[in-house]
Design a protein around this motif. Structure first.
Motif, PDB file in Angstrom:
ATOM      1  N   ARG A  37      29.996  74.336 -39.488  1.00  0.00           N
ATOM      2  CA  ARG A  37      29.312  75.400 -40.222  1.00  0.00           C
ATOM      3  C   ARG A  37      29.545  75.268 -41.725  1.00  0.00           C
ATOM      4  NH1 ARG A  37      31.781  80.074 -38.413  1.00  0.00           N
ATOM      5  NH2 ARG A  37      30.834  79.491 -36.450  1.00  0.00           N
ATOM      6  N   ARG A  38      30.789  74.984 -42.119  1.00  0.00           N
ATOM      7  CA  ARG A  38      31.127  74.833 -43.531  1.00  0.00           C
ATOM      8  C   ARG A  38      30.320  73.698 -44.156  1.00  0.00           C
ATOM      9  NH1 ARG A  38      33.945  71.302 -46.067  1.00  0.00           N
ATOM     10  NH2 ARG A  38      34.900  70.451 -44.192  1.00  0.00           N
TER      11      ARG A  38
ATOM     12  N   GLU B 246      40.782  76.585 -29.145  1.00  0.00           N
ATOM     13  CA  GLU B 246      41.139  76.556 -30.568  1.00  0.00           C
ATOM     14  C   GLU B 246      40.522  75.341 -31.266  1.00  0.00           C
ATOM     15  OE1 GLU B 246      45.334  76.020 -32.646  1.00  0.00           O
ATOM     16  OE2 GLU B 246      45.278  77.815 -31.383  1.00  0.00           O
TER      17      GLU B 246
ATOM     18  N   GLY C  61      33.720  73.773 -34.736  1.00  0.00           N
ATOM     19  CA  GLY C  61      32.540  74.565 -35.061  1.00  0.00           C
ATOM     20  C   GLY C  61      32.584  75.144 -36.463  1.00  0.00           C
ATOM     21  N   LYS C  62      33.738  75.654 -36.864  1.00  0.00           N
ATOM     22  CA  LYS C  62      33.886  76.202 -38.214  1.00  0.00           C
ATOM     23  C   LYS C  62      33.696  75.112 -39.267  1.00  0.00           C
ATOM     24  CE  LYS C  62      36.837  80.100 -37.085  1.00  0.00           C
ATOM     25  NZ  LYS C  62      38.171  80.692 -37.166  1.00  0.00           N
ATOM     26  N   ASN C  63      34.210  73.942 -38.981  1.00  0.00           N
ATOM     27  CA  ASN C  63      34.054  72.828 -39.916  1.00  0.00           C
ATOM     28  C   ASN C  63      32.588  72.416 -40.012  1.00  0.00           C
ATOM     29  OD1 ASN C  63      35.237  71.004 -41.784  1.00  0.00           O
ATOM     30  ND2 ASN C  63      35.078  69.383 -40.274  1.00  0.00           N
TER      31      ASN C  63
ATOM     32  N   GLU D  31      36.709  75.776 -31.579  1.00  0.00           N
ATOM     33  CA  GLU D  31      36.396  76.735 -32.642  1.00  0.00           C
ATOM     34  C   GLU D  31      36.604  76.113 -34.014  1.00  0.00           C
ATOM     35  OE1 GLU D  31      38.781  80.135 -31.624  1.00  0.00           O
ATOM     36  OE2 GLU D  31      37.327  80.831 -30.138  1.00  0.00           O
ATOM     37  N   ALA D  32      37.664  75.321 -34.179  1.00  0.00           N
ATOM     38  CA  ALA D  32      37.924  74.659 -35.463  1.00  0.00           C
ATOM     39  C   ALA D  32      36.822  73.655 -35.786  1.00  0.00           C
ATOM     40  CB  ALA D  32      39.289  73.972 -35.429  1.00  0.00           C
TER      41      ALA D  32
ATOM     42  N   GLU E 213      28.804  75.702 -33.168  1.00  0.00           N
ATOM     43  CA  GLU E 213      29.433  76.366 -34.311  1.00  0.00           C
ATOM     44  C   GLU E 213      30.318  77.538 -33.898  1.00  0.00           C
ATOM     45  OE1 GLU E 213      26.891  77.391 -37.572  1.00  0.00           O
ATOM     46  OE2 GLU E 213      26.435  75.291 -38.016  1.00  0.00           O
ATOM     47  N   THR E 214      30.020  78.153 -32.784  1.00  0.00           N
ATOM     48  CA  THR E 214      30.825  79.282 -32.320  1.00  0.00           C
ATOM     49  C   THR E 214      31.904  78.864 -31.321  1.00  0.00           C
ATOM     50  OG1 THR E 214      29.161  79.813 -30.647  1.00  0.00           O
ATOM     51  CG2 THR E 214      29.034  81.000 -32.759  1.00  0.00           C
TER      52      THR E 214
END
Length: 73
Positions: free
Chosen positions: A19-20, A9, A15-17, A12-13, A47-48
């Motif tokens: 990417r943003r 988790e 990576g999402k940050n 993933e968080a 990122e993934t």
């Protein structure tokens, strides 16, 4: 100690940050990889949430994005 699901988790968080922020800077994954001098596939895996990258990689990415590393967390 984090459980495996908690680790996943968090990765993933992160990576999402990443990417943003990358998209806010209007950079492709390839452009970021070139600026940070790391492999494109590594940017994708970060990122993934597929890999737990090293601190030096985080610092390179932050420098390439012209941000403080703490903004990635």
């Amino acid at each position: 100690m984090l459980s495996q699901s908690d680790e996943k988790e968090q990765l993933e968080a992160f990576g999402k940050n990443l990417r943003r922020i990358r998209k806010e800077k209007d950079l492709s994954m390839e452009a970021l990889a070139n600026l940070a001098e790391i492999e494109l596939s590594q940017i994708y895996r970060i990122e993934t949430g597929k890999i737990n990258c090293k601190l030096i990689t985080i610092l390179r990415i932050a420098k390439a994005l012209e941000i403080d590393a703490k903004e990635l967390f």
